[in-house]
Design an enzyme around this catalytic site. Structure first.
Site, PDB file in Angstrom:
ATOM      1  N   ASP A   1      -7.255  10.136  12.689  1.00  0.00           N
ATOM      2  CA  ASP A   1      -6.632  10.779  11.550  1.00  0.00           C
ATOM      3  C   ASP A   1      -6.426  12.272  11.877  1.00  0.00           C
ATOM      4  OD1 ASP A   1      -6.052  11.237   8.724  1.00  0.00           O
ATOM      5  OD2 ASP A   1      -8.072  12.108   8.646  1.00  0.00           O
TER       6      ASP A   1
ATOM      7  N   ASP B   1      -5.771  15.265   9.173  1.00  0.00           N
ATOM      8  CA  ASP B   1      -6.394  16.227   8.252  1.00  0.00           C
ATOM      9  C   ASP B   1      -7.830  15.819   7.925  1.00  0.00           C
ATOM     10  OD1 ASP B   1      -3.897  17.415   8.281  1.00  0.00           O
ATOM     11  OD2 ASP B   1      -3.260  16.505   6.410  1.00  0.00           O
TER      12      ASP B   1
HETATM   13 MG   LIG Z   1      -8.142  12.743   6.586  1.00  0.00          MG
END
Ligand SMILES: [Mg+2]
Ligand SMILES: [Zn+2]
Length: 185
Positions: free
Chosen positions: A2, A4
Protein backbone atom coordinates in the site's frame (compact mmCIF):
# COMPACT_ATOMS: atom_id res chain seq x y z
CA UNK A 1 2.51 -2.68 -0.80
CA UNK A 2 0.00 0.00 0.00
CA UNK A 3 1.14 3.62 -0.40
CA UNK A 4 -0.44 5.98 2.16
CA UNK A 5 0.32 4.98 5.74
CA UNK A 6 2.62 2.16 4.64
CA UNK A 7 5.30 3.53 2.30
CA UNK A 8 4.48 7.17 3.00
CA UNK A 9 3.03 9.06 5.93
CA UNK A 10 -0.78 9.02 6.18
CA UNK A 11 -1.60 12.71 5.74
CA UNK A 12 -5.08 12.47 4.21
CA UNK A 13 -5.50 13.24 0.52
CA UNK A 14 -2.14 13.91 -1.11
CA UNK A 15 -3.22 16.68 -3.47
CA UNK A 16 0.26 18.11 -4.10
CA UNK A 17 3.67 16.44 -4.40
CA UNK A 18 4.87 18.59 -1.49
CA UNK A 19 2.46 16.76 0.84
CA UNK A 20 4.16 13.43 0.16
CA UNK A 21 6.34 12.22 3.06
CA UNK A 22 8.22 8.99 2.50
CA UNK A 23 8.48 7.20 5.86
CA UNK A 24 12.03 7.09 7.29
CA UNK A 25 12.72 3.36 6.72
CA UNK A 26 10.92 2.99 3.40
CA UNK A 27 13.86 3.48 1.05
CA UNK A 28 15.88 0.94 3.04
CA UNK A 29 12.96 -1.50 2.88
CA UNK A 30 12.69 -1.19 -0.90
CA UNK A 31 16.46 -1.47 -1.30
CA UNK A 32 16.35 -4.79 0.57
CA UNK A 33 13.60 -6.05 -1.75
CA UNK A 34 15.63 -4.95 -4.77
CA UNK A 35 18.71 -6.74 -3.44
CA UNK A 36 16.70 -9.91 -2.78
CA UNK A 37 15.28 -9.90 -6.32
CA UNK A 38 11.70 -9.39 -5.09
CA UNK A 39 9.42 -7.13 -7.12
CA UNK A 40 8.40 -4.01 -5.20
CA UNK A 41 4.95 -2.92 -6.35
CA UNK A 42 2.63 -0.22 -5.01
CA UNK A 43 -1.15 -0.77 -5.04
CA UNK A 44 -3.09 2.28 -3.88
CA UNK A 45 -6.69 3.50 -3.64
CA UNK A 46 -6.89 7.15 -4.64
CA UNK A 47 -10.56 8.03 -4.46
CA UNK A 48 -9.58 11.71 -4.27
CA UNK A 49 -9.69 11.46 -8.08
CA UNK A 50 -13.33 10.32 -8.09
CA UNK A 51 -14.19 12.89 -5.43
CA UNK A 52 -12.66 15.66 -7.55
CA UNK A 53 -10.09 16.60 -4.89
CA UNK A 54 -7.22 16.31 -7.36
CA UNK A 55 -6.67 15.48 -11.01
CA UNK A 56 -5.00 12.56 -12.69
CA UNK A 57 -2.12 14.90 -13.53
CA UNK A 58 -1.61 15.74 -9.85
CA UNK A 59 -1.74 12.06 -8.93
CA UNK A 60 0.86 11.31 -11.59
CA UNK A 61 3.09 14.10 -10.23
CA UNK A 62 2.74 12.78 -6.67
CA UNK A 63 3.65 9.25 -7.73
CA UNK A 64 6.56 10.59 -9.80
CA UNK A 65 7.80 12.39 -6.67
CA UNK A 66 7.54 9.12 -4.76
CA UNK A 67 9.55 7.24 -7.38
CA UNK A 68 12.11 10.05 -7.50
CA UNK A 69 12.58 10.30 -3.72
CA UNK A 70 13.00 6.55 -3.46
CA UNK A 71 15.46 6.62 -6.34
CA UNK A 72 17.47 9.25 -4.47
CA UNK A 73 17.56 6.70 -1.67
CA UNK A 74 18.87 4.02 -4.01
CA UNK A 75 15.50 2.21 -4.15
CA UNK A 76 13.58 1.07 -7.22
CA UNK A 77 9.83 0.47 -7.55
CA UNK A 78 8.81 -2.14 -10.11
CA UNK A 79 5.30 -0.76 -10.55
CA UNK A 80 2.66 1.62 -9.22
CA UNK A 81 -1.00 0.64 -9.62
CA UNK A 82 -3.82 3.02 -8.73
CA UNK A 83 -7.58 2.73 -8.27
CA UNK A 84 -9.02 6.21 -8.95
CA UNK A 85 -12.63 5.13 -8.44
CA UNK A 86 -15.31 5.50 -5.80
CA UNK A 87 -18.58 3.54 -5.87
CA UNK A 88 -20.87 6.45 -4.91
CA UNK A 89 -18.96 9.77 -4.91
CA UNK A 90 -18.25 12.13 -7.79
CA UNK A 91 -19.08 11.69 -11.46
CA UNK A 92 -18.51 9.00 -14.08
CA UNK A 93 -16.19 7.62 -15.30
CA UNK A 94 -14.54 7.63 -11.85
CA UNK A 95 -17.78 7.10 -9.96
CA UNK A 96 -17.82 3.40 -10.58
CA UNK A 97 -18.32 0.12 -8.78
CA UNK A 98 -14.96 -1.11 -10.00
CA UNK A 99 -13.05 -4.33 -9.42
CA UNK A 100 -9.86 -2.59 -8.32
CA UNK A 101 -10.69 -0.56 -5.19
CA UNK A 102 -9.19 -2.49 -2.30
CA UNK A 103 -10.50 -4.68 -0.61
CA UNK A 104 -11.24 -5.88 -4.14
CA UNK A 105 -8.25 -7.59 -5.73
CA UNK A 106 -8.20 -5.99 -9.20
CA UNK A 107 -4.98 -4.01 -8.71
CA UNK A 108 -3.19 -7.12 -7.49
CA UNK A 109 -4.44 -9.16 -10.43
CA UNK A 110 -3.41 -6.47 -12.90
CA UNK A 111 0.05 -6.13 -11.38
CA UNK A 112 0.55 -9.89 -11.37
CA UNK A 113 -0.53 -10.18 -14.99
CA UNK A 114 1.58 -7.28 -16.26
CA UNK A 115 4.68 -8.03 -14.21
CA UNK A 116 4.50 -11.84 -14.26
CA UNK A 117 4.15 -12.22 -10.49
CA UNK A 118 2.97 -15.33 -8.65
CA UNK A 119 0.41 -14.01 -6.15
CA UNK A 120 0.55 -17.23 -4.17
CA UNK A 121 4.18 -16.39 -3.43
CA UNK A 122 3.52 -12.69 -2.88
CA UNK A 123 2.92 -10.66 0.25
CA UNK A 124 0.79 -7.54 0.53
CA UNK A 125 1.86 -5.01 3.14
CA UNK A 126 -0.70 -2.45 4.28
CA UNK A 127 -2.03 -0.39 7.18
CA UNK A 128 -5.74 -1.19 6.86
CA UNK A 129 -8.01 -4.21 7.14
CA UNK A 130 -9.02 -3.64 3.51
CA UNK A 131 -5.44 -4.34 2.42
CA UNK A 132 -5.50 -7.66 4.24
CA UNK A 133 -8.76 -8.65 2.59
CA UNK A 134 -7.37 -7.94 -0.87
CA UNK A 135 -4.40 -10.19 -0.11
CA UNK A 136 -6.64 -13.00 1.12
CA UNK A 137 -8.75 -12.77 -2.05
CA UNK A 138 -5.77 -13.67 -4.26
CA UNK A 139 -4.08 -16.20 -1.97
CA UNK A 140 -1.25 -13.84 -1.04
CA UNK A 141 0.12 -13.46 2.46
CA UNK A 142 -0.45 -10.20 4.29
CA UNK A 143 1.42 -8.03 6.76
CA UNK A 144 -0.21 -5.25 8.76
CA UNK A 145 2.16 -2.38 9.53
CA UNK A 146 1.61 -0.24 12.62
CA UNK A 147 2.33 3.00 10.74
CA UNK A 148 -0.53 5.06 9.28
CA UNK A 149 -3.88 3.65 10.41
CA UNK A 150 -2.23 0.36 11.37
CA UNK A 151 -1.80 0.89 15.10
CA UNK A 152 -5.43 1.90 15.57
CA UNK A 153 -6.64 -0.86 13.29
CA UNK A 154 -4.67 -3.44 15.26
CA UNK A 155 -5.35 -2.17 18.77
CA UNK A 156 -9.04 -1.36 18.45
CA UNK A 157 -10.47 -3.12 15.42
CA UNK A 158 -8.67 -6.42 14.97
CA UNK A 159 -11.63 -8.43 16.32
CA UNK A 160 -13.60 -7.16 13.30
CA UNK A 161 -10.95 -8.04 10.67
CA UNK A 162 -12.46 -10.28 7.97
CA UNK A 163 -8.93 -11.51 7.18
CA UNK A 164 -6.33 -11.45 9.97
CA UNK A 165 -2.77 -10.62 8.92
CA UNK A 166 -0.14 -13.34 8.65
CA UNK A 167 2.23 -11.01 10.46
CA UNK A 168 2.24 -7.62 12.19
CA UNK A 169 5.29 -5.37 11.78
CA UNK A 170 6.31 -2.00 13.19
CA UNK A 171 6.78 -0.60 9.73
CA UNK A 172 7.54 -1.47 6.11
CA UNK A 173 11.14 -2.37 6.90
CA UNK A 174 9.98 -4.86 9.53
CA UNK A 175 7.52 -6.31 7.03
CA UNK A 176 10.19 -6.69 4.35
CA UNK A 177 12.59 -8.35 6.78
CA UNK A 178 9.85 -10.85 7.73
CA UNK A 179 9.27 -11.64 4.05
CA UNK A 180 12.96 -12.09 3.30
CA UNK A 181 13.56 -14.26 6.39
CA UNK A 182 10.71 -16.49 5.22
CA UNK A 183 12.61 -17.22 2.01
CA UNK A 184 15.59 -18.73 3.82
CA UNK A 185 15.70 -22.53 3.70
MG1 LIG B 1 -2.98 2.94 3.64
ZN1 LIG C 1 -11.06 1.00 -9.11
Amino acid sequence: MDRDGTLTEEVGYVNHPNRLRVLPQSAEAIRRLNAAGIAAVVVTNQAGIARGYFSGEVLAAVNAALVSQLKDGGAHLDGVYVCPHHPTEGEPPYRLVCDCRKPKPGLLLRAASELGLDLGRSTLVGDKASDLVAARAVGARSVLVLTGYGLGEWEYRRSTFPAPPDHVAEDLLGAVDWVIEGLRP
